[in-house]
Structures are given as structure tokens and as C-alpha cells.
Write a protein that holds these residues in place. Structure first.
Motif, PDB file in Angstrom:
ATOM      1  N   ILE A   1      36.856  36.278   4.690  1.00  0.00           N
ATOM      2  CA  ILE A   1      35.653  37.374   4.487  1.00  0.00           C
ATOM      3  C   ILE A   1      34.891  36.586   5.963  1.00  0.00           C
ATOM      4  CG2 ILE A   1      33.434  37.903   4.264  1.00  0.00           C
ATOM      5  CD1 ILE A   1      34.021  36.879   1.686  1.00  0.00           C
ATOM      6  N   ALA A   2      35.433  36.060   6.728  1.00  0.00           N
ATOM      7  CA  ALA A   2      35.258  34.969   7.887  1.00  0.00           C
ATOM      8  C   ALA A   2      36.272  36.409   9.247  1.00  0.00           C
ATOM      9  CB  ALA A   2      34.670  33.925   8.321  1.00  0.00           C
TER      10      ALA A   2
ATOM     11  N   ALA B   1      28.834  42.437  10.935  1.00  0.00           N
ATOM     12  CA  ALA B   1      28.498  42.736   9.713  1.00  0.00           C
ATOM     13  C   ALA B   1      29.390  43.732   9.160  1.00  0.00           C
ATOM     14  CB  ALA B   1      27.325  43.029   9.614  1.00  0.00           C
ATOM     15  N   ALA B   2      28.891  44.626   9.350  1.00  0.00           N
ATOM     16  CA  ALA B   2      30.223  45.786   8.546  1.00  0.00           C
ATOM     17  C   ALA B   2      31.610  45.552   7.923  1.00  0.00           C
ATOM     18  CB  ALA B   2      29.853  47.012   9.191  1.00  0.00           C
ATOM     19  N   GLY B   3      31.782  45.219   8.802  1.00  0.00           N
ATOM     20  CA  GLY B   3      33.339  44.823   8.595  1.00  0.00           C
ATOM     21  C   GLY B   3      33.913  43.658   7.729  1.00  0.00           C
ATOM     22  N   GLY B   4      32.480  42.497   8.247  1.00  0.00           N
ATOM     23  CA  GLY B   4      32.858  41.249   6.982  1.00  0.00           C
ATOM     24  C   GLY B   4      32.508  42.043   5.281  1.00  0.00           C
ATOM     25  N   CYS B   5      30.730  42.796   5.373  1.00  0.00           N
ATOM     26  CA  CYS B   5      30.795  42.952   4.406  1.00  0.00           C
ATOM     27  C   CYS B   5      31.892  43.960   3.243  1.00  0.00           C
ATOM     28  CB  CYS B   5      29.269  43.783   4.312  1.00  0.00           C
ATOM     29  SG  CYS B   5      28.528  42.525   4.913  1.00  0.00           S
ATOM     30  N   GLY B   6      32.570  45.142   4.334  1.00  0.00           N
ATOM     31  CA  GLY B   6      33.266  45.724   3.974  1.00  0.00           C
ATOM     32  C   GLY B   6      34.445  45.042   2.830  1.00  0.00           C
ATOM     33  N   PHE B   7      35.117  43.961   3.400  1.00  0.00           N
ATOM     34  CA  PHE B   7      36.129  43.451   3.216  1.00  0.00           C
ATOM     35  C   PHE B   7      36.087  42.194   2.067  1.00  0.00           C
ATOM     36  CE2 PHE B   7      39.387  39.219   2.984  1.00  0.00           C
ATOM     37  CZ  PHE B   7      40.019  40.754   2.779  1.00  0.00           C
ATOM     38  N   ALA B   8      34.621  41.764   1.589  1.00  0.00           N
ATOM     39  CA  ALA B   8      34.018  41.047   0.791  1.00  0.00           C
ATOM     40  C   ALA B   8      33.597  42.532  -0.199  1.00  0.00           C
ATOM     41  CB  ALA B   8      32.179  40.347   1.199  1.00  0.00           C
TER      42      ALA B   8
END
Length: 254
Positions: free
Chosen positions: A125-126, A151-158
């Protein structure tokens, strides 16, 4: 060698080849590389006349002999773990040097198959979050949008990992993940934490883009594996369609 013992050895060699091919196919290996590895392993054990037919959903393998038997193994799940492919390649090289018996090779391959991913979920995620911010800059975004894309990319992948565990339908998980990316990107811009919505979205969805699938599809087509190449290309297209549909849904709602 007695016929029964000879057949047992043949079965064990077949098992080693199928297991190696299954691990590689499940973790992002190209079709031609999988077939080549299986045939090299069989040749190293003194069976040069082997035949394999590999698709993204199954592997057929047979070794010529007095009583040739064709075996099939299904590929039910596919992900990306190039570390496992590297381990299988190392085992294949050891077999080629005559360092491993079929029984020893089979045990090592089972350990590789049962092994956990090399990188923890939080690290994935990081990395996805950092990649999203860097893609934003590569697409000529501003530093002010780096953190929103991060933030959006990390949350989307998570979200994709989470949804895929809850509902084992990859396209559905990717659709919901892109909805999360689009919603967060819009909220960042709406609250003046971000500036350029399009670049934030583009950078944030990049970790979801099926780059490895597209690459493998082209390489398989070039190598003449038309069935695998077209099926992987279709899967990549459906993934891109799910991502685009999720973003379009968010933009149409807001």
C-alpha cells in the motif's frame, strides 16, 4: 528399473513440471517462459520428449513413454509475485545442474507455493501511494497535488485488496477501488486540498492499471501463443474498463 518404479519416477517428474508451471503462471509468468521451464526440467531428468500446453486458466502436460499420460492442472487464481518466479527459476537451474532429485525439487516447489508474499500488505500500500504521487509529477502535476494523489492512490489500492478478499471477483474489486480513488480525488479538490482533479485521478489509478498483463499479452502474441495472448489482452481490457467505469461513475454523480 522395474515398470512400477519407472512409472512412479515419471509421475514425480510430471508433478515437478506441473507444480513449477502452476507457480509461475499464478504469479505473473509469461506463457512461453512457463512452457520452456517445464520442458527444460523434464529434459534435465532425462525426458527430452515432453509436451505442454499452457493457458491462463490451465496447464496440460505429458511426457512421451511406454504409457504416456496427459495431466491437467487448473489455474484458479492469478496475481503478481515476481519473487516466486525467481525462486522457481533458481530451482530449475539447480535441476539442470543435477543437484536436485525429483522428490527434493517437489518439496522445494511446495514450500515456494505455500510461502507468503515477499512484501507485506502495508508495504504494498505504501509503495502504491508513493507511486501515485510520483506518477502525478511525471504527468506534469504540481507538488501541491502530490499529497492528495499519495493519499488517494494508497487508499484506492488498499480498497482493492480489501474488496478482493471480501468478494473474490477481481473486476468488481477494481471498480470499487476506482470509485474510492475518484471520490477522494474529488473531495480533495472540493476542499481546496488539491488543485487539478484530472492529474490527481490519473496518478492515483496508475497502481491499478494492468501493466504486467498488457506486457505479457504482447510478449505471448509475439511468441506465437495466440490463445494466451488474446485472453490476457481481454483480461487487461476488462480491468481498464472497470477502472474507467468507476471513475466515470464518480464524475457523473458529483
Amino acid at each position: 528399473m522395474e515398470p512400477a518404479e519407472q512409472q512412479h519416477t515419471l509421475d514425480r517428474i510430471t508433478e515437478v513440471c506441473l507444480l513449477a508451471g502452476k507457480i509461475m503462471m499464478q504469479n505473473g509468468g509469461e506463457t512461453y517462459r512457463v512452457e520452456d521451464t517445464m520442458m527444460r526440467i523434464a529434459a534435465a531428468y532425462g525426458k527430452p520428449n515432453s509436451h505442454s500446453f499452457v493457458t491462463p486458466t490451465g496447464i496440460l502436460f505429458a511426457i512421451d513413454g511406454a504409457a504416456p499420460v496427459t495431466r491437467l492442472i487448473r489455474i484458479l487464481e492469478r496475481s503478481t509475485d515476481l519473487h516466486k518466479i525467481t525462486l522457481v527459476n533458481d530451482i530449475s537451474r539447480q535441476i539442470g545442474r543435477g543437484e536436485l532429485s525429483p522428490h527434493e525439487a517437489c518439496e522445494l516447489l511446495r514450500k515456494v507455493e505455500a510461502g507468503k508474499p515477499e512484501y507485506r500488505t502495508w508495504l504494498q500500500i505504501a509503495a502504491a501511494a508513493l507511486a501515485s504521487g510520483c506518477f502525478l509529477l511525471m504527468f506534469q502535476g504540481t507538488l501541491a497535488d502530490f499529497l492528495p494523489a499519495f493519499a488517494a492512490g494508497g487508499c484506492g489500492f488498499a480498497a482493492m485488496l480489501l474488496f478482493h478478499r471480501v468478494v473474490p471477483v477481481k473486476l468488481f474489486a477494481e471498480f470499487l477501488a476506482s470509485v474510492v480513488v475518484g471520490t477522494l480525488s474529488y473531495l480533495f479538490v472540493r476542499t481546496d486540498l488539491g488543485q487539478e482533479l484530472d492529474r490527481i485521478i490519473i496518478g492515483s489509478v496508475m497502481p491499478l492499471v494492468p501493466g504486467l498483463l498488457l506486457t505479457n499479452a504482447v510478449r505471448d502474441l509475439i511468441a506465437g501463443h495466440l490463445v494466451s495472448g488474446l485472453s490476457k489482452g481481454a483480461e487487461a481490457f476488462l480491468t481498464a474498463f472497470a477502472i474507467g467505469t468507476g471513475i466515470a461513475f464518480v464524475l457523473s454523480v458529483y
